[in-house]
Design a protein around this motif. Sequence first.
Motif, PDB file in Angstrom:
ATOM      1  N   VAL A  63      41.230  74.839  67.967  1.00 11.52           N
ATOM      2  CA  VAL A  63      41.547  73.589  68.658  1.00 11.52           C
ATOM      3  C   VAL A  63      42.528  73.774  69.804  1.00 11.52           C
ATOM      4  N   HIS A  64      43.373  74.778  69.707  1.00 11.16           N
ATOM      5  CA  HIS A  64      44.423  74.996  70.707  1.00 11.16           C
ATOM      6  C   HIS A  64      43.949  75.679  71.969  1.00 11.16           C
ATOM      7  N   HIS A  65      42.764  76.266  71.924  1.00 14.31           N
ATOM      8  CA  HIS A  65      42.359  77.226  72.951  1.00 14.31           C
ATOM      9  C   HIS A  65      41.654  76.548  74.127  1.00 14.31           C
ATOM     10  N   PRO A  66      41.956  76.950  75.377  1.00 18.63           N
ATOM     11  CA  PRO A  66      41.253  76.374  76.526  1.00 18.63           C
ATOM     12  C   PRO A  66      39.783  76.757  76.594  1.00 18.63           C
ATOM     13  N   MET A  67      39.408  77.846  75.892  1.00 21.43           N
ATOM     14  CA  MET A  67      38.002  78.251  75.826  1.00 21.43           C
ATOM     15  C   MET A  67      37.558  78.245  74.362  1.00 21.43           C
ATOM     16  N   ARG A  68      37.594  77.048  73.783  1.00 22.35           N
ATOM     17  CA  ARG A  68      37.142  76.895  72.399  1.00 22.35           C
ATOM     18  C   ARG A  68      35.657  77.250  72.308  1.00 22.35           C
ATOM     19  N   PRO A  69      35.201  77.738  71.165  1.00 20.25           N
ATOM     20  CA  PRO A  69      33.775  78.056  71.062  1.00 20.25           C
ATOM     21  C   PRO A  69      32.921  76.816  71.323  1.00 20.25           C
ATOM     22  N   ASP A  70      31.814  76.992  72.015  1.00 26.16           N
ATOM     23  CA  ASP A  70      30.860  75.894  72.157  1.00 26.16           C
ATOM     24  C   ASP A  70      30.081  75.711  70.863  1.00 26.16           C
ATOM     25  N   PHE A  71      29.800  76.819  70.196  1.00 25.68           N
ATOM     26  CA  PHE A  71      29.063  76.764  68.931  1.00 25.68           C
ATOM     27  C   PHE A  71      29.745  77.651  67.900  1.00 25.68           C
ATOM     28  N   LEU A  72      29.669  77.226  66.672  1.00 28.97           N
ATOM     29  CA  LEU A  72      30.194  77.961  65.519  1.00 28.97           C
ATOM     30  C   LEU A  72      29.054  78.176  64.541  1.00 28.97           C
ATOM     31  N   GLY A  73      28.869  79.411  64.085  1.00 29.98           N
ATOM     32  CA  GLY A  73      27.839  79.713  63.108  1.00 29.98           C
ATOM     33  C   GLY A  73      28.439  80.195  61.801  1.00 29.98           C
ATOM     34  N   LEU A  74      27.867  79.749  60.698  1.00 30.45           N
ATOM     35  CA  LEU A  74      28.299  80.161  59.359  1.00 30.45           C
ATOM     36  C   LEU A  74      27.061  80.574  58.561  1.00 30.45           C
ATOM     37  N   LEU A  75      27.019  81.826  58.164  1.00 30.69           N
ATOM     38  CA  LEU A  75      25.931  82.339  57.333  1.00 30.69           C
ATOM     39  C   LEU A  75      26.459  82.551  55.923  1.00 30.69           C
ATOM     40  N   CYS A  76      25.778  81.980  54.942  1.00 34.02           N
ATOM     41  CA  CYS A  76      26.175  82.177  53.545  1.00 34.02           C
ATOM     42  C   CYS A  76      25.572  83.478  53.020  1.00 34.02           C
ATOM     43  N   LEU A  77      26.443  84.372  52.584  1.00 34.80           N
ATOM     44  CA  LEU A  77      26.007  85.602  51.925  1.00 34.80           C
ATOM     45  C   LEU A  77      26.059  85.477  50.407  1.00 34.80           C
ATOM     46  N   ARG A  78      27.010  84.638  49.938  1.00 32.87           N
ATOM     47  CA  ARG A  78      27.141  84.473  48.483  1.00 32.87           C
ATOM     48  C   ARG A  78      27.837  83.139  48.208  1.00 32.87           C
ATOM     49  N   GLN A  79      27.355  82.396  47.219  1.00 30.91           N
ATOM     50  CA  GLN A  79      28.000  81.164  46.785  1.00 30.91           C
ATOM     51  C   GLN A  79      29.197  81.474  45.891  1.00 30.91           C
ATOM     52  N   ASP A  80      30.050  80.447  45.697  1.00 35.51           N
ATOM     53  CA  ASP A  80      31.081  80.578  44.670  1.00 35.51           C
ATOM     54  C   ASP A  80      30.406  80.551  43.299  1.00 35.51           C
ATOM     55  N   HIS A  81      31.130  80.932  42.272  1.00 36.96           N
ATOM     56  CA  HIS A  81      30.530  81.071  40.943  1.00 36.96           C
ATOM     57  C   HIS A  81      29.905  79.783  40.437  1.00 36.96           C
ATOM     58  N   GLU A  82      30.578  78.658  40.693  1.00 40.08           N
ATOM     59  CA  GLU A  82      30.078  77.382  40.182  1.00 40.08           C
ATOM     60  C   GLU A  82      29.130  76.699  41.165  1.00 40.08           C
ATOM     61  N   ALA A  83      28.948  77.276  42.337  1.00 41.83           N
ATOM     62  CA  ALA A  83      28.089  76.700  43.381  1.00 41.83           C
ATOM     63  C   ALA A  83      28.499  75.266  43.710  1.00 41.83           C
ATOM     64  N   VAL A  84      29.813  75.066  43.885  1.00 33.99           N
ATOM     65  CA  VAL A  84      30.321  73.727  44.204  1.00 33.99           C
ATOM     66  C   VAL A  84      31.013  73.678  45.561  1.00 33.99           C
ATOM     67  N   ALA A  85      31.382  74.814  46.126  1.00 31.95           N
ATOM     68  CA  ALA A  85      32.097  74.820  47.405  1.00 31.95           C
ATOM     69  C   ALA A  85      31.178  74.315  48.510  1.00 31.95           C
ATOM     70  N   ALA A  86      31.606  73.281  49.186  1.00 29.62           N
ATOM     71  CA  ALA A  86      30.777  72.657  50.215  1.00 29.62           C
ATOM     72  C   ALA A  86      31.357  72.899  51.599  1.00 29.62           C
ATOM     73  N   THR A  87      30.487  73.115  52.558  1.00 28.17           N
ATOM     74  CA  THR A  87      30.847  73.075  53.963  1.00 28.17           C
ATOM     75  C   THR A  87      30.711  71.619  54.392  1.00 28.17           C
ATOM     76  N   ARG A  88      31.802  71.028  54.862  1.00 31.95           N
ATOM     77  CA  ARG A  88      31.855  69.594  55.148  1.00 31.95           C
ATOM     78  C   ARG A  88      31.730  69.378  56.660  1.00 31.95           C
ATOM     79  N   LEU A  89      30.797  68.524  57.069  1.00 37.57           N
ATOM     80  CA  LEU A  89      30.486  68.313  58.477  1.00 37.57           C
ATOM     81  C   LEU A  89      30.588  66.833  58.820  1.00 37.57           C
ATOM     82  N   SER A  90      31.190  66.533  59.974  1.00 37.45           N
ATOM     83  CA  SER A  90      31.305  65.142  60.395  1.00 37.45           C
ATOM     84  C   SER A  90      31.250  65.066  61.912  1.00 37.45           C
TER      85      SER A  90
END
Length: 244
Positions: A63-90
Amino acid sequence: MGILDGHFTNGTLMLVADLLGSLVGYQDEKSGALFHDVHPVRGEEHHIENSGSVAFDFHTENVHHPMRPDFLGLLCLRQDHEAVAATRLSSVRDALPLLTEGQVAELRKPQFHSLYPTSFTRNTEGPRPSAGPHPVVFGPAGRPFIRFNSHNTRAADPGGERVLRVLTEALESVCRDLVLAPGDLVVLDNHVVVHGRSAFQPRYDGRDRWLRRFYSLRSTPLWAQRMMRHPRVLPAMADIRGVV
């Protein structure tokens, strides 16, 4: 499967990033690494960054950077053990209709400051510097953009703080939670969508949640290109602070 092989994964992510713009890293963050492994680190459970496991609220990446990324990518390689951790988007474009015109007008004023994320200040001493003043909402009324970090963005007065809380509540009300499975890739417009993470319980047994992150930038100014130590690594903030 091939997508989970480290070499193939990075090559594929580089292709995706370069289709969107150009794959980039930041000199101040992880020594300019182009790919970031997002997983819990023992002793850093409460860090509000990719090594923690506590809830991580809505934020624009870098957020602080004058050249913030235009796009952010997240690739899931492994879930948490309970498969409850969520990526939250708004999306700011879903949230703003829930605010009044006056509240949106306050968010458009350049009256906010954002602390540098801790991932950019690990090797520095003293208080974290901040960027600003800047607006939290900007751009055309029908296609607004956002620059906000719920942990690091602050207003200069109580009225500004109140409207930040209203914005946070609106973002929460339109949030979508994604529990990524191995092989799932999510790509976000970093100027429109803020993201976060729900809490989860790490076990530190070599099987904890593991994502791989990358940034893509559509265009790098010529002056910045000529200051870069590596063709894909943006200069340190100490060298460019105040330029833009």
